[in-house]
Design a protein around this motif. Structure first.
Motif, mmCIF file in Angstrom:
data_model
loop_
_atom_site.group_PDB
_atom_site.id
_atom_site.type_symbol
_atom_site.label_atom_id
_atom_site.label_comp_id
_atom_site.label_asym_id
_atom_site.label_seq_id
_atom_site.Cartn_x
_atom_site.Cartn_y
_atom_site.Cartn_z
ATOM 1 N N TYR A 186 16.955 -23.417 -6.802
ATOM 2 C CA TYR A 186 15.765 -24.213 -7.084
ATOM 3 C C TYR A 186 15.401 -25.216 -5.978
ATOM 4 C CZ TYR A 186 16.728 -22.266 -11.651
ATOM 5 O OH TYR A 186 16.987 -21.386 -12.682
ATOM 6 N N GLY A 187 16.254 -25.380 -4.987
ATOM 7 C CA GLY A 187 15.932 -26.271 -3.877
ATOM 8 C C GLY A 187 16.043 -27.749 -4.191
ATOM 9 N N VAL A 188 16.719 -28.077 -5.290
ATOM 10 C CA VAL A 188 16.918 -29.485 -5.647
ATOM 11 C C VAL A 188 18.414 -29.768 -5.724
ATOM 12 C CG1 VAL A 188 14.739 -29.590 -6.897
ATOM 13 C CG2 VAL A 188 16.840 -29.027 -8.149
ATOM 14 N N HIS A 220 12.017 -32.371 -3.597
ATOM 15 C CA HIS A 220 10.565 -32.475 -3.509
ATOM 16 C C HIS A 220 9.967 -32.422 -4.908
ATOM 17 C CE1 HIS A 220 6.385 -31.565 -2.518
ATOM 18 N NE2 HIS A 220 6.654 -32.068 -1.324
ATOM 19 N N ALA A 221 8.900 -33.193 -5.126
ATOM 20 C CA ALA A 221 8.301 -33.313 -6.453
ATOM 21 C C ALA A 221 7.933 -31.959 -7.052
ATOM 22 C CB ALA A 221 7.065 -34.218 -6.379
ATOM 23 N N LEU A 224 11.055 -30.169 -8.239
ATOM 24 C CA LEU A 224 11.605 -30.812 -9.420
ATOM 25 C C LEU A 224 10.785 -30.492 -10.668
ATOM 26 C CD1 LEU A 224 12.581 -34.281 -7.947
ATOM 27 C CD2 LEU A 224 14.149 -32.600 -8.911
ATOM 28 N N GLU A 225 9.474 -30.386 -10.509
ATOM 29 C CA GLU A 225 8.622 -30.017 -11.631
ATOM 30 C C GLU A 225 9.009 -28.635 -12.171
ATOM 31 O OE1 GLU A 225 6.480 -31.569 -13.355
ATOM 32 O OE2 GLU A 225 5.904 -33.326 -12.195
ATOM 33 N N ARG A 226 9.230 -27.701 -11.245
ATOM 34 C CA ARG A 226 9.590 -26.348 -11.655
ATOM 35 C C ARG A 226 10.974 -26.333 -12.308
ATOM 36 N NH1 ARG A 226 6.436 -24.702 -7.061
ATOM 37 N NH2 ARG A 226 8.186 -24.732 -5.604
#
Length: 231
Positions: A186-188, A220-221, A224-226
């Motif tokens: 997810y890149g977070v 990144h926002a 994070l939303e995803r």
């Protein structure tokens, strides 16, 4: 005596050299800042022109009645000795600009100013405010993120990088961070975990997430939303 064309009422306590925070304007924004700083033990001095607000806050925070649009009044209360000043006057654009300009002129090293619109913010930045805050716009954006998913808190740091507090998605529950591979998928990044009745811990690859945990995640926002939208 009262400032405006004269001197400030109530001689302010002189801050130690290089310390202290000056808060100008005791509306909802400024009074919240002044009261919180005072409660935290900070050397704070509030400045307010309206007698009714002075009466309301007298004895609750260190306070002087003065007209901060008057450069002489700022000099008399020792404004140049404060390394940080907050301009909480936002609704009256002319007063906000005059006060901010006065603080710039006397060389206050760090000036925070409240704005009520994008145009107001640009004016404050152009005349020299170091930090401009739009409380209603910032709060609105934050609440929009909170109500749209599982996020419990949301702080945008800079350039899209954001930190959130949230419940963990089901697919991460019962697994270590190494097993769930959240960053790769997810890149977070999970920064830390708070379990009920247990102190906050910083996350490691071996940290196991349970359904009752709260997780602190950065990234990144958009990512994070995803991630927060996962079931």
């Amino acid at each position: 005596m009262r400032a405006g064309g004269g001197e400030p009422r109530n001689a302010p306590r002189t801050p130690k050299k290089g310390s202290g925070i000056l808060v100008i304007g005791l509306g909802r924004f400024g009074s919240s800042i002044a009261a919180t700083l005072d409660r935290l033990g900070q050397d704070v001095l509030a400045v307010e022109q309206k007698p009714e607000l002075v009466a309301q806050w007298a004895g609750r925070v260190p306070l002087v009645e003065a007209d901060a649009t008057n450069p002489e009044a700022l000099e008399q209360l020792g404004a140049r000795e404060f390394p940080v000043a907050v301009v909480g006057v936002g609704s009256y654009l002319e007063a906000s600009v005059l006060i901010t300009g006065n603080l710039v002129d006397i060389g206050v090293p760090q000036i925070w100013a409240k704005a009520v619109s994008g145009e107001h913010a640009r004016i404050l930045q152009r005349i020299g405010a170091h930090h401009v805050v739009l409380p209603e716009a910032d709060a609105g954006a934050r609440v929009a993120h909170l109500v749209s998913g599982k996020m419990l808190d949301y702080i945008e740091v800079e350039d899209g990088f954001t930190v959130v507090k949230m419940r963990p998605p089901k697919e991460t529950q019962g697994f270590t961070l190494a097993q769930s591979k959240i960053r790769e998928r997810y890149g977070v990044t999970v920064i830390g975990v708070k379990s009920p009745g247990v102190e906050f811990i910083y996350a490691t690859p071996e940290t196991r997430i349970s359904s009752n945990d709260l997780i602190i995640v950065g990234g990144h926002a958009d990512l994070l939303e995803r991630f927060s939208a996962r079931p």
